[in-house]
Design a protein around this motif. Structure first.
Motif, short mmCIF file in Angstrom:
data_model
loop_
_atom_site.label_atom_id
_atom_site.label_comp_id
_atom_site.label_asym_id
_atom_site.label_seq_id
_atom_site.Cartn_x
_atom_site.Cartn_y
_atom_site.Cartn_z
N SER A 1 -9.53 3.67 -9.89
CA SER A 1 -10.54 2.40 -9.40
C SER A 1 -11.86 2.79 -9.28
O SER A 1 -13.03 2.20 -9.36
CB SER A 1 -10.03 1.76 -8.14
OG SER A 1 -8.76 0.98 -8.67
N MET B 1 -10.52 -3.02 -10.33
CA MET B 1 -9.27 -3.57 -9.66
C MET B 1 -8.12 -4.06 -10.63
O MET B 1 -8.43 -4.77 -11.54
CB MET B 1 -9.83 -4.70 -8.71
CG MET B 1 -11.06 -4.43 -7.77
SD MET B 1 -10.45 -3.78 -6.32
CE MET B 1 -12.24 -3.87 -5.52
N ARG C 1 0.81 -1.19 -0.08
CA ARG C 1 -0.09 0.08 -0.02
C ARG C 1 0.84 1.19 -0.10
O ARG C 1 1.96 1.32 0.73
CB ARG C 1 -1.06 -0.01 1.25
CG ARG C 1 -1.80 -1.17 1.60
CD ARG C 1 -2.75 -0.84 2.55
NE ARG C 1 -3.29 -1.99 3.44
CZ ARG C 1 -2.82 -2.54 4.48
NH1 ARG C 1 -1.67 -2.11 4.93
NH2 ARG C 1 -3.31 -3.73 4.82
N SER D 1 -9.06 -3.71 -17.11
CA SER D 1 -9.47 -3.16 -15.77
C SER D 1 -9.83 -1.87 -16.22
O SER D 1 -10.78 -1.44 -16.27
CB SER D 1 -8.19 -3.17 -14.52
OG SER D 1 -6.90 -2.62 -15.13
N THR E 1 -10.34 -3.90 2.91
CA THR E 1 -11.50 -3.23 2.61
C THR E 1 -11.01 -2.06 2.82
O THR E 1 -10.51 -1.40 3.64
CB THR E 1 -12.47 -3.56 3.85
OG1 THR E 1 -12.81 -5.01 3.76
CG2 THR E 1 -13.72 -2.95 3.41
N GLY F 1 -4.70 -7.19 -1.86
CA GLY F 1 -5.66 -8.34 -1.74
C GLY F 1 -6.06 -8.68 -0.16
O GLY F 1 -5.14 -8.52 0.51
N HIS G 1 -14.00 -4.37 -1.10
CA HIS G 1 -13.34 -5.24 -0.53
C HIS G 1 -12.39 -5.81 -1.89
O HIS G 1 -12.87 -6.28 -2.79
CB HIS G 1 -14.26 -6.64 -0.19
CG HIS G 1 -13.02 -7.71 0.18
ND1 HIS G 1 -12.46 -7.88 1.47
CD2 HIS G 1 -12.90 -8.86 -0.20
CE1 HIS G 1 -11.68 -8.88 1.45
NE2 HIS G 1 -11.96 -9.55 0.49
N VAL G 2 -11.02 -5.71 -1.70
CA VAL G 2 -10.12 -5.85 -2.64
C VAL G 2 -9.91 -7.64 -2.72
O VAL G 2 -9.26 -8.21 -1.75
CB VAL G 2 -8.75 -5.41 -2.41
CG1 VAL G 2 -7.78 -5.39 -3.72
CG2 VAL G 2 -9.23 -3.81 -2.44
N ARG H 1 -5.46 -8.78 -6.47
CA ARG H 1 -5.92 -7.37 -7.07
C ARG H 1 -5.53 -6.22 -6.25
O ARG H 1 -4.93 -6.29 -5.09
CB ARG H 1 -7.30 -7.43 -7.18
CG ARG H 1 -7.98 -8.48 -8.06
CD ARG H 1 -7.78 -8.14 -9.66
NE ARG H 1 -8.53 -9.20 -10.43
CZ ARG H 1 -8.86 -9.11 -11.68
NH1 ARG H 1 -8.95 -7.86 -12.27
NH2 ARG H 1 -9.21 -10.04 -12.50
N LEU H 2 -5.53 -5.19 -6.91
CA LEU H 2 -5.39 -3.79 -6.23
C LEU H 2 -6.13 -2.93 -6.54
O LEU H 2 -6.91 -2.89 -7.46
CB LEU H 2 -3.87 -3.23 -6.90
CG LEU H 2 -2.55 -4.36 -6.92
CD1 LEU H 2 -1.63 -3.54 -7.82
CD2 LEU H 2 -2.07 -4.41 -5.39
N TRP H 3 -6.40 -2.00 -5.36
CA TRP H 3 -7.24 -0.77 -5.68
C TRP H 3 -6.53 0.40 -5.57
O TRP H 3 -5.66 0.63 -4.51
CB TRP H 3 -8.28 -0.54 -4.34
CG TRP H 3 -8.93 0.34 -4.50
CD1 TRP H 3 -8.83 1.91 -3.57
CD2 TRP H 3 -10.53 0.65 -4.87
NE1 TRP H 3 -9.86 2.57 -4.08
CE2 TRP H 3 -10.91 1.98 -4.65
CE3 TRP H 3 -11.30 -0.22 -5.67
CZ2 TRP H 3 -12.17 2.58 -5.04
CZ3 TRP H 3 -12.54 -0.01 -6.16
CH2 TRP H 3 -13.01 1.53 -5.80
N GLY I 1 -5.17 -0.17 -1.56
CA GLY I 1 -5.59 -1.21 -1.23
C GLY I 1 -5.09 -2.54 -1.73
O GLY I 1 -5.25 -2.38 -3.13
#
Length: 229
Positions: free
Chosen positions: A182, A193, A79, A90, A127, A124, A163-164, A168-170, A122
């Motif tokens: 995102s 994501m 992060r 994506s 939240t 994996g 929720h990630v 995956r990434l936010w 965020g």
């Protein structure tokens, strides 16, 4: 009667051939250098220019970035990291990369229209939600002070609670009011994501212009937050 000696003929022939040999050597050297450069850029370090305002003031239009392609070879994406990624599947939900496309892009035989730079908010299992009663973004229920957000912007003009999934990434831009990230793709395939496999590398530093040279180390910003339970 031709009285040119054998040595004179050999000398004249050598003089005629020398420029040709020199050009062949120069062309060969340039080709080898190009191949080495492409190989390094495709596997070790790369260079990108910023063309948008979505990451201001961390990264500004016209600045050149050094990107470490090996940053995640033996380490997890954190992060706070600022990453370069291929947005097909994506950010470009209806475009799917093929092996040939990816190879052509890596070798600089295709353009970079599908490449984006954003900050990882965020990873994996996390939240991520915004905004709480105090107006801040929270990760796994912990409010975050985001000092990197562009002056005058709120953490988000769009409310979300996501929720990630693992792998995956936010991601979000630091200039939140202008960044399409995102948040803008929550209803699209993949929900905005980013697949970790599509990350090209980590932005290590700004290297151009020289007077703006500075490191980019964002993992300490959000890395100390607790993991999801």
């Amino acid at each position: 009667m031709d009285q040119t000696t054998e040595s004179e003929r050999f000398s004249a022939s050598t003089k005629r051939r020398s420029p040709s040999r020199g050009w062949r050597f120069a062309v060969g050297a340039l080709a080898a250098a190009a191949v080495i450069t492409l190989g390094v850029r495709a596997t070790v370090v790369d260079f990108f220019y910023i063309g948008s305002t979505s990451m201001e003031s961390t990264l500004n239009p016209g600045e050149g970035l050094l990107v470490n392609r090996l940053a995640y070879k033996d380490a997890e994406i954190q992060r706070g990291d600022v990453v370069i990624f291929d947005g097909r599947g994506s950010f470009l939900p209806y475009q799917r990369p093929t092996a040939l496309d990816s190879l052509a892009w890596a070798l600089r035989l295709a353009g970079g229209d599908s490449v984006y730079v954003k900050r990882v908010i965020g990873v994996g299992g996390d939240t991520v939600s915004c905004c709480g009663p105090d107006g801040r973004l929270s990760i796994n229920g912990v409010p975050v002070d985001e000092h990197y957000v562009h002056v005058g912007d709120t953490p988000s003009d769009v409310e979300f609670d996501v929720h990630v999934p693992e792998g995956r990434l936010w991601v979000m831009g630091d200039h939140r009011s202008v960044s399409e990230d995102s948040r803008a793709l929550m209803g699209a395939p993949g929900g905005g994501m980013i697949d970790t496999d599509r990350v090209i590398g980590k932005v290590a530093e700004v290297v151009w212009p020289l007077e703006n040279k500075r490191p980019i180390d964002g993992s300490s910003v959000l890395g100390g937050l607790p993991l999801a339970e």
